[in-house]
Design a protein around this motif. Sequence first.
Motif, PDB file in Angstrom:
ATOM      1  N   HIS A  21     110.475  57.368  33.963  1.00  0.00           N
ATOM      2  CA  HIS A  21     109.390  58.207  34.482  1.00  0.00           C
ATOM      3  C   HIS A  21     108.236  57.333  34.952  1.00  0.00           C
ATOM      4  CE1 HIS A  21     106.846  61.714  34.908  1.00  0.00           C
ATOM      5  NE2 HIS A  21     107.789  62.485  34.438  1.00  0.00           N
ATOM      6  N   ASP A  22     107.540  57.806  36.003  1.00  0.00           N
ATOM      7  CA  ASP A  22     106.369  57.073  36.486  1.00  0.00           C
ATOM      8  C   ASP A  22     105.252  57.068  35.442  1.00  0.00           C
ATOM      9  OD1 ASP A  22     107.559  56.482  38.919  1.00  0.00           O
ATOM     10  OD2 ASP A  22     106.860  58.328  39.847  1.00  0.00           O
ATOM     11  N   GLU A  23     105.159  58.156  34.657  1.00  0.00           N
ATOM     12  CA  GLU A  23     104.181  58.216  33.580  1.00  0.00           C
ATOM     13  C   GLU A  23     104.733  57.529  32.336  1.00  0.00           C
ATOM     14  OE1 GLU A  23     101.137  59.374  33.858  1.00  0.00           O
ATOM     15  OE2 GLU A  23     101.467  59.948  35.945  1.00  0.00           O
TER      16      GLU A  23
ATOM     17  N   GLU B 227     106.800  51.618  29.758  1.00  0.00           N
ATOM     18  CA  GLU B 227     106.484  51.897  31.152  1.00  0.00           C
ATOM     19  C   GLU B 227     107.777  52.087  31.941  1.00  0.00           C
ATOM     20  OE1 GLU B 227     103.396  52.132  32.201  1.00  0.00           O
ATOM     21  OE2 GLU B 227     102.165  51.079  30.702  1.00  0.00           O
ATOM     22  N   LEU B 228     107.621  52.455  33.211  1.00  0.00           N
ATOM     23  CA  LEU B 228     108.760  52.638  34.103  1.00  0.00           C
ATOM     24  C   LEU B 228     109.687  51.428  34.055  1.00  0.00           C
ATOM     25  CD1 LEU B 228     110.175  54.218  36.412  1.00  0.00           C
ATOM     26  CD2 LEU B 228     108.671  53.013  38.002  1.00  0.00           C
TER      27      LEU B 228
END
Length: 618
Positions: A321-323, A365-366
Motif C-alpha cells: 500500500h502507498d500508505e 512502507e511500500l
Amino acid sequence: MTPALRFVLCGSVDDGKSTVIGRLLHDCRQVFSDELKRVEQDSGRYGTQGRATDLALLVDGLRDEREQGITIDVAYRSFETPRRRFIVADAPGHEQYTRNMATGASTADLAVVLVDARKGVLPQTARHTRIAAIFGVRRAVLAVNKMDLVGWDRDAFESIRDAYRAIANEIGLAAVEAIPVSALTGANLTRDGASAPWYSGPTLLAHLETVDVEESPAGRPFRMPVQYVNRPHADFRGYCGRVAAGTVAVGDAVGISPAGTGSRVASIAVGDRPRDRAARGDSVTLTLAPDVDVTRGDVVAGVDEPVEVADQFQARLVWMHDEPLAVGRPYAMKLHTREVGAAVTRIRHRLDVSNGSELAASVLELNDLGTVNLATDRPVPFAPFDESRALGGFSLIDLATNATAAAGTILFPLMRAANVTWQQLDVSKDVRSRLKLQRPQCVWLTGMSASGKSTIANLLDRRLTNEGRHTYLLDGDNVRHGLCRDLGFTEADRVENIRRVAEVARLMVDAGLIVIVAFISPFRSERDYARGLFEPGDFMEVFVDASLEACAERDPKGLYAKALRGEIRNFTGIDSPYERPEDPDLRLDTEELSPEACVDLLTERLDRELPTPMREDR
C-alpha cells in the motif's frame, strides 16, 4: 502430459526477462501471425535490437514499458509444448516494484532467476530469490543470460553459478540447476548451444518440461477449504472446494473447523461425475452424513488430523500500500476462502531482503517486507505456510478503498491466543444497566480541532448528569495525559490512540455507563473499528461539522497558526487528512447551531434511541 508448471521469471533490470519469454513463445510456435507482425512493426520504434525483431515486445505490453525497455507490471503468459503446459509470470526488476515480484511468486512452483553474464550476481538477484522463497517457491533455475556477449566464457559462467548457489543454500532452496543461455539467439534456451561445447546439461526449455514440482501426497492429511455451499433444492446440500492437501474417499470420517464438529463423507463429485476418491488439486463437491453446519470459509479435514485454529499469529508481510502500515488499524484478511477482520498488533522487524538481516522498525512502507504479530477478530482454521500455501497464505485489504494492502504468510500461531479466553462474569451489562436505570451507550463525537467537540461533550455530560444519568466523558487531550501519554501524532500513533480509547469506552459501556467520547478520530477505518466493538444500538457516531476556515478562525489553542507556520507536524486539516463520516448517526453543524442547540438535538436523539421503561421506574 506432465502437470502444468507455473513459474516466475525474475532478475535485475535489463537482464533480458521479457526476451526470454518472447523467445520461448516464438520458438514454441505460440505467437499468432498478426501478433508477430505487430511486434515486427513496433520493433523499429520501441525495440532495442535495431532493425531486428525484438521479441521482448511480445510481453512488454504497457506503453511505459515499451518506451523505457523495462517491465513494470507482472505480465502473465501461457504456452505449451507436446510435453507440458506453462504459465509464466514476468516479474519487474526494479526494487520499487517488489510488491509485483511477490505477486508473481505467490502462485509459482518454480523460479527462473536470470543473471546478465556481464554483470554477475547483483543485490536484486538475492532480493528476488529471497522473496520467491518467502512466498513458497522451493526450486530455482539459474539462467545466465547474454553468454554470447562474453564469448561463452566458461569461467564467467561457473563463477556466477557458484556465487548464486551460495545464496540459494543460505536461503534454503533445493539444488539449483544452472544453465548458460542466450535469449537473443535461443542458444541453450530452446535449442542446444553449439558455442558452448563445455556445457552438457539440458536447455532451459527441456529442464522446464521435465522438472518435478509436485509434492508427494503420501503422508499429507486431507484438507479442503469450503468455497461454496451448493443448495439447489431442499433435498441436497453439497460443500464445494478444491482439495488443498491429501486425499479423501467416500466413507472417510472428517472434522469441520473451526466448529470442531464431525461427520462422514457420503459422496464425492467432480463436476457432475461421482467419484470414490479425490486428491490434491481436484475441485469437488462433498456431501456429508449426518449433515452438519458448514459454511464458506470452514475447512473440512481428516478427523484424526484436524487443522489448527487460532486468532493470533506471527506472519511475514510484503507491504503493498502507498500508505504505511499502521499498527492497530483494522483490515479485512482473506485467508483461503474465509474473510475476517484483522489488525497488526506489533511489527517485530523489517527484513533486508538483499542479505536476510532483521532491522528494527516501527512502520512498514511500500515494498517493505517484515515479520509481524497479527490478530483476527475471530478464530480461523489455518496451516503454517511452510506446510500449506493454500491454508497459510493471506492478503490484507484496506477497508476504505478495497485495495490490497499486503500479502502475507503465516509462520505459526501465537499460543497465548489459545490460552486467553473471555471470562464470563455473573454480573452482566444488563444487570448493571438496570441498577443504573438506563441503557448504556457510547456517544462518539468526531470532528476537526476547534469544531466544538469538547464544548458539546462537556455540556452534554453536565445535562445528562443533572437528569440523573450515569456518564463519563473521555476527552482527547485528557486521555493523552495518562492512557496515551506515550503516543505522538503520526498516523500510526493516532490509530493506536483510537484503538485504546475505543477499548476503554467498550468496557465503560459494559459497566452500564453512557460514555461520551470527544476525539478528532480523523480516519474512517478507526471509527468503523470502534463501532465494531459494540453491540448494535450501543454506538452513536456524531459528526461535529465545521469548515477548516471556521476552525482555523476559532483556533482557541493557537494550534492552526502553529501548524501553518510549520511548528506542528501531522496536524489534521493542514498536513494530515480528516476523512469526513459518510453516514454518521447525527451531524451537528456548529457554524449554524450554538453548542446548546447541538446538545438539544443530541439529548432528543438519545431520548428517542434509549428505551424509557427503566427511567420511568424511578
